[in-house]
Design a protein around this motif. Structure first.
Motif, PDB file in Angstrom:
ATOM      1  N   TRP A  63       3.560  12.128  -7.949  1.00 15.65           N
ATOM      2  CA  TRP A  63       2.217  12.695  -8.037  1.00 15.65           C
ATOM      3  C   TRP A  63       1.263  11.700  -8.700  1.00 15.65           C
ATOM      4  O   TRP A  63       1.618  11.056  -9.695  1.00 15.65           O
ATOM      5  N   VAL A  64       0.060  11.600  -8.139  1.00 11.56           N
ATOM      6  CA  VAL A  64      -0.948  10.679  -8.680  1.00 11.56           C
ATOM      7  C   VAL A  64      -2.326  11.315  -8.603  1.00 11.56           C
ATOM      8  O   VAL A  64      -2.573  12.250  -7.832  1.00 11.56           O
ATOM      9  N   LEU A  65      -3.230  10.777  -9.410  1.00 11.14           N
ATOM     10  CA  LEU A  65      -4.644  11.158  -9.402  1.00 11.14           C
ATOM     11  C   LEU A  65      -5.457   9.972  -8.931  1.00 11.14           C
ATOM     12  O   LEU A  65      -5.202   8.832  -9.327  1.00 11.14           O
ATOM     13  N   THR A  66      -6.442  10.224  -8.070  1.00 11.42           N
ATOM     14  CA  THR A  66      -7.325   9.156  -7.615  1.00 11.42           C
ATOM     15  C   THR A  66      -8.728   9.702  -7.384  1.00 11.42           C
ATOM     16  O   THR A  66      -8.907  10.885  -7.092  1.00 11.42           O
ATOM     17  N   TYR A  67      -9.713   8.821  -7.523  1.00  9.70           N
ATOM     18  CA  TYR A  67     -11.097   9.171  -7.181  1.00  9.70           C
ATOM     19  C   TYR A  67     -11.540   8.441  -5.923  1.00  9.70           C
ATOM     20  O   TYR A  67     -12.726   8.380  -5.619  1.00  9.70           O
ATOM     21  N   GLN A  68     -10.559   7.886  -5.163  1.00  8.10           N
ATOM     22  CA  GLN A  68     -10.857   7.174  -3.931  1.00  8.10           C
ATOM     23  C   GLN A  68     -10.402   7.940  -2.687  1.00  8.10           C
ATOM     24  O   GLN A  68     -10.669   7.518  -1.577  1.00  8.10           O
ATOM     25  N   GLY A  69      -9.715   9.060  -2.875  1.00  5.16           N
ATOM     26  CA  GLY A  69      -9.166   9.785  -1.726  1.00  5.16           C
ATOM     27  C   GLY A  69     -10.209  10.525  -0.924  1.00  5.16           C
ATOM     28  O   GLY A  69     -10.225  10.488   0.305  1.00  5.16           O
ATOM     29  N   GLY A  70     -11.096  11.242  -1.596  1.00  2.41           N
ATOM     30  CA  GLY A  70     -12.190  11.925  -0.918  1.00  2.41           C
ATOM     31  C   GLY A  70     -11.762  13.165  -0.151  1.00  2.41           C
ATOM     32  O   GLY A  70     -10.640  13.659  -0.271  1.00  2.41           O
ATOM     33  N   TRP A  71     -12.694  13.654   0.657  1.00  2.00           N
ATOM     34  CA  TRP A  71     -12.513  14.917   1.371  1.00  2.00           C
ATOM     35  C   TRP A  71     -11.724  14.680   2.660  1.00  2.00           C
ATOM     36  O   TRP A  71     -12.270  14.693   3.770  1.00  2.00           O
ATOM     37  N   MET A  95     -16.867  12.207   2.465  1.00  2.00           N
ATOM     38  CA  MET A  95     -17.379  12.710   1.193  1.00  2.00           C
ATOM     39  C   MET A  95     -16.448  12.278   0.051  1.00  2.00           C
ATOM     40  O   MET A  95     -15.227  12.283   0.200  1.00  2.00           O
ATOM     41  N   VAL A  96     -17.046  11.908  -1.064  1.00  2.00           N
ATOM     42  CA  VAL A  96     -16.265  11.445  -2.217  1.00  2.00           C
ATOM     43  C   VAL A  96     -15.762  12.629  -3.038  1.00  2.00           C
ATOM     44  O   VAL A  96     -16.343  13.715  -2.999  1.00  2.00           O
ATOM     45  N   GLY A  97     -14.702  12.396  -3.789  1.00  2.00           N
ATOM     46  CA  GLY A  97     -14.190  13.433  -4.674  1.00  2.00           C
ATOM     47  C   GLY A  97     -12.835  13.065  -5.229  1.00  2.00           C
ATOM     48  O   GLY A  97     -12.054  12.345  -4.593  1.00  2.00           O
ATOM     49  N   GLY A  98     -12.555  13.530  -6.426  1.00  2.00           N
ATOM     50  CA  GLY A  98     -11.257  13.312  -7.035  1.00  2.00           C
ATOM     51  C   GLY A  98     -10.197  14.148  -6.347  1.00  2.00           C
ATOM     52  O   GLY A  98     -10.444  15.291  -5.943  1.00  2.00           O
ATOM     53  N   THR A  99      -8.990  13.588  -6.211  1.00  2.00           N
ATOM     54  CA  THR A  99      -7.879  14.307  -5.593  1.00  2.00           C
ATOM     55  C   THR A  99      -6.598  14.073  -6.381  1.00  2.00           C
ATOM     56  O   THR A  99      -6.382  13.007  -6.947  1.00  2.00           O
ATOM     57  N   VAL A 100      -5.782  15.105  -6.400  1.00  2.00           N
ATOM     58  CA  VAL A 100      -4.405  14.984  -6.871  1.00  2.00           C
ATOM     59  C   VAL A 100      -3.529  14.937  -5.627  1.00  2.00           C
ATOM     60  O   VAL A 100      -3.650  15.792  -4.739  1.00  2.00           O
ATOM     61  N   CYS A 101      -2.670  13.930  -5.562  1.00  2.00           N
ATOM     62  CA  CYS A 101      -1.942  13.622  -4.336  1.00  2.00           C
ATOM     63  C   CYS A 101      -0.461  13.403  -4.616  1.00  2.00           C
ATOM     64  O   CYS A 101      -0.043  13.202  -5.760  1.00  2.00           O
ATOM     65  N   GLN A 102       0.321  13.413  -3.538  1.00  2.00           N
ATOM     66  CA  GLN A 102       1.688  12.920  -3.581  1.00  2.00           C
ATOM     67  C   GLN A 102       1.803  11.696  -2.687  1.00  2.00           C
ATOM     68  O   GLN A 102       1.108  11.595  -1.665  1.00  2.00           O
ATOM     69  N   GLN A 120       0.826  -1.200   0.000  1.00  2.00           N
ATOM     70  CA  GLN A 120       0.000   0.000   0.000  1.00  2.00           C
ATOM     71  C   GLN A 120       0.870   1.263   0.000  1.00  2.00           C
ATOM     72  O   GLN A 120       2.071   1.211   0.296  1.00  2.00           O
ATOM     73  N   VAL A 121       0.226   2.389  -0.321  1.00  2.00           N
ATOM     74  CA  VAL A 121       0.881   3.685  -0.235  1.00  2.00           C
ATOM     75  C   VAL A 121       0.011   4.626   0.589  1.00  2.00           C
ATOM     76  O   VAL A 121      -1.220   4.492   0.622  1.00  2.00           O
ATOM     77  N   LEU A 122       0.668   5.569   1.261  1.00  2.00           N
ATOM     78  CA  LEU A 122      -0.033   6.637   1.960  1.00  2.00           C
ATOM     79  C   LEU A 122      -0.041   7.852   1.049  1.00  2.00           C
ATOM     80  O   LEU A 122       1.011   8.329   0.619  1.00  2.00           O
ATOM     81  N   LEU A 123      -1.225   8.327   0.739  1.00  2.00           N
ATOM     82  CA  LEU A 123      -1.386   9.486  -0.137  1.00  2.00           C
ATOM     83  C   LEU A 123      -1.571  10.749   0.682  1.00  2.00           C
ATOM     84  O   LEU A 123      -2.378  10.788   1.617  1.00  2.00           O
ATOM     85  N   ARG A 124      -0.831  11.763   0.326  1.00  2.00           N
ATOM     86  CA  ARG A 124      -1.002  13.102   0.886  1.00  2.00           C
ATOM     87  C   ARG A 124      -1.837  13.890  -0.122  1.00  2.00           C
ATOM     88  O   ARG A 124      -1.345  14.272  -1.188  1.00  2.00           O
ATOM     89  N   ASN A 125      -3.128  14.064   0.178  1.00  2.00           N
ATOM     90  CA  ASN A 125      -4.000  14.780  -0.747  1.00  2.00           C
ATOM     91  C   ASN A 125      -3.585  16.246  -0.805  1.00  2.00           C
ATOM     92  O   ASN A 125      -3.531  16.918   0.223  1.00  2.00           O
ATOM     93  N   ILE A 126      -3.313  16.728  -2.017  1.00  2.00           N
ATOM     94  CA  ILE A 126      -2.907  18.123  -2.196  1.00  2.00           C
ATOM     95  C   ILE A 126      -4.080  18.955  -2.717  1.00  2.00           C
ATOM     96  O   ILE A 126      -4.398  20.001  -2.161  1.00  2.00           O
ATOM     97  N   TYR A 127      -4.740  18.490  -3.767  1.00  2.00           N
ATOM     98  CA  TYR A 127      -5.859  19.226  -4.377  1.00  2.00           C
ATOM     99  C   TYR A 127      -7.102  18.353  -4.408  1.00  2.00           C
ATOM    100  O   TYR A 127      -7.042  17.191  -4.811  1.00  2.00           O
ATOM    101  N   LEU A 128      -8.229  18.938  -4.005  1.00  2.00           N
ATOM    102  CA  LEU A 128      -9.526  18.265  -4.006  1.00  2.00           C
ATOM    103  C   LEU A 128     -10.433  18.936  -5.027  1.00  2.00           C
ATOM    104  O   LEU A 128     -10.570  20.158  -5.039  1.00  2.00           O
ATOM    105  N   SER A 129     -11.047  18.135  -5.882  1.00  2.00           N
ATOM    106  CA  SER A 129     -11.997  18.643  -6.881  1.00  2.00           C
ATOM    107  C   SER A 129     -13.391  18.734  -6.279  1.00  2.00           C
ATOM    108  O   SER A 129     -13.837  17.820  -5.581  1.00  2.00           O
ATOM    109  N   LEU A 130     -14.083  19.833  -6.559  1.00  2.00           N
ATOM    110  CA  LEU A 130     -15.500  19.971  -6.197  1.00  2.00           C
ATOM    111  C   LEU A 130     -16.314  19.987  -7.485  1.00  2.00           C
ATOM    112  O   LEU A 130     -16.007  20.746  -8.410  1.00  2.00           O
TER     113      LEU A 130
END
Length: 343
Positions: free
Chosen positions: A92-100, A71-78, A37-47
């Motif tokens: 850097w990665v994109l995911t739709y599982q990170g959420g708020w 809450m669900v939402g796409g995030t750009v993370c490191q 597994q990886v630990l994601l640091r969410n940087i940007y959250l899409s609304l």
């Protein structure tokens, strides 16, 4: 580095327009990645408008968010920690599982790699991501625009509508936008290159739209509904196409609109004019189009053919109010919330 994780959960289901009371900010322990597994640091959250639908338990194309769930939402993370051979710390990665939330753990199957140093990583949530892809597939595959035709799109300065109008221009069409307010309409014409943009708040909105579409409407990209669609309908040409990706004006509705049943009139128009209406969900069977979208959009951006506006907000705790504002048309461009500073 902190040992806690701030997150926002669905506290209760909204009735009508969401309020701050429907959300709850929580502080919990930061998750720890297991092997693989990886630990994601969410940087940007899409609304995005679809989030209102996920807050409801009404039957829809996606499961509702459970009360007390994040809450669900796409995030750009490191990647902050990695126990996975395919992901390095800092990537850097994109995911739709990170959420708020500030941090999330994943096995990597849901991640899209963005590289070690993407130039504008938050664009993966907008013009280079789901909204841009929605505009591209919706207009080109379902709208089928032809040179010289008139394409109309509502919410014309939002991330989907703005991209629709600009692609229409690239394809040789006349682009007419509909937006809320004079400032947004000026932006659509002067920055985005629309041929015209009509303020739906204007008292003579119907007359202005008819004048701007003197030859009728061949493609109407629908993402608003309500009075805007009512105004567009009589202007549609024979064999018009309506890609339907959203109905933001209806998301807070608790009952049918007042007035007579107009479904019969609508069906007559669809029949007599042989109008094609196609509802679509962008991640439902359209993934094969992503490589072409990515190639075209990167090229159009580099050539200056696509302009993009991002509304960047700060702080996870501000996300509920920004979503409420978005659902009321108070946003200007793609709304992104910065949750953490980059590593």
């Amino acid at each position: 580095m902190t040992d806690t994780n701030q997150r926002i959960v669905l506290a209760s289901r909204p009735v009508g327009e969401p309020t701050a009371a429907n959300f709850r900010v929580e502080t919990v322990a930061k998750p720890v990645p297991a092997d693989g597994q990886v630990l994601l640091r969410n940087i940007y959250l899409s609304l995005d408008p679809y989030m209102r639908g996920r807050m409801s338990d009404a039957k829809s194309y996606a499961d509702p968010i459970a009360v007390n769930d994040v809450m669900v939402g796409g995030t750009v993370c490191q990647v902050e920690m990695s126990n996975h051979p395919d992901y390095a710390v800092g990537e850097w990665v994109l995911t739709y599982q990170g959420g708020w939330q500030q941090y999330a753990v994943t096995d990597g199957q849901d991640l899209v790699k963005l590289g070690k140093e993407p130039t504008l990583p938050s664009y993966a949530l907008g013009v280079l991501g789901m909204p841009g892809f929605t505009a591209y597939v919706g207009l080109l595959d379902f709208g089928e625009p032809k040179p010289g035709e008139t394409v109309v799109v509502a919410a014309a300065t939002g991330p989907v509508g703005a991209t629709v109008g600009q692609i229409a221009k690239i394809k040789g069409c006349r682009a007419v936008g509909i937006a809320g307010g004079a400032e947004k309409c000026r932006h659509a014409v002067e920055v985005l290159g629309f041929d015209a943009c009509i303020d739906h708040k204007a008292p003579d909105f119907a007359e202005q739209l008819a004048a701007a579409c003197a030859d009728g409407i061949d493609v109407y990209f629908e993402n608003v509904g309500g009075k805007v669609f009512d105004t567009v309908l009589p202007l549609l040409n024979a064999h018009a196409r309506i890609p339907l990706c959203g109905l933001v004006s209806q998301y807070n509705a608790t009952e049918l609109p007042a007035g007579p049943d107009r479904s019969g009139m609508l069906m007559v128009q669809l029949l007599v004019k042989r109008i094609k209406v196609q509802g679509f969900i962008i991640f439902d069977g359209n993934q094969h189009r992503y490589p072409a979208f990515a190639k075209d959009m990167q090229q159009w951006l580099s050539e200056g053919k696509i302009q993009y506006r991002e509304q960047l907000e700060q702080g996870l705790e501000t996300a509920p109010q920004h979503l409420i504002d978005l659902l009321n048309g108070k946003n200007f461009g793609k709304v992104v919330v910065q949750v953490n500073q980059p590593l």
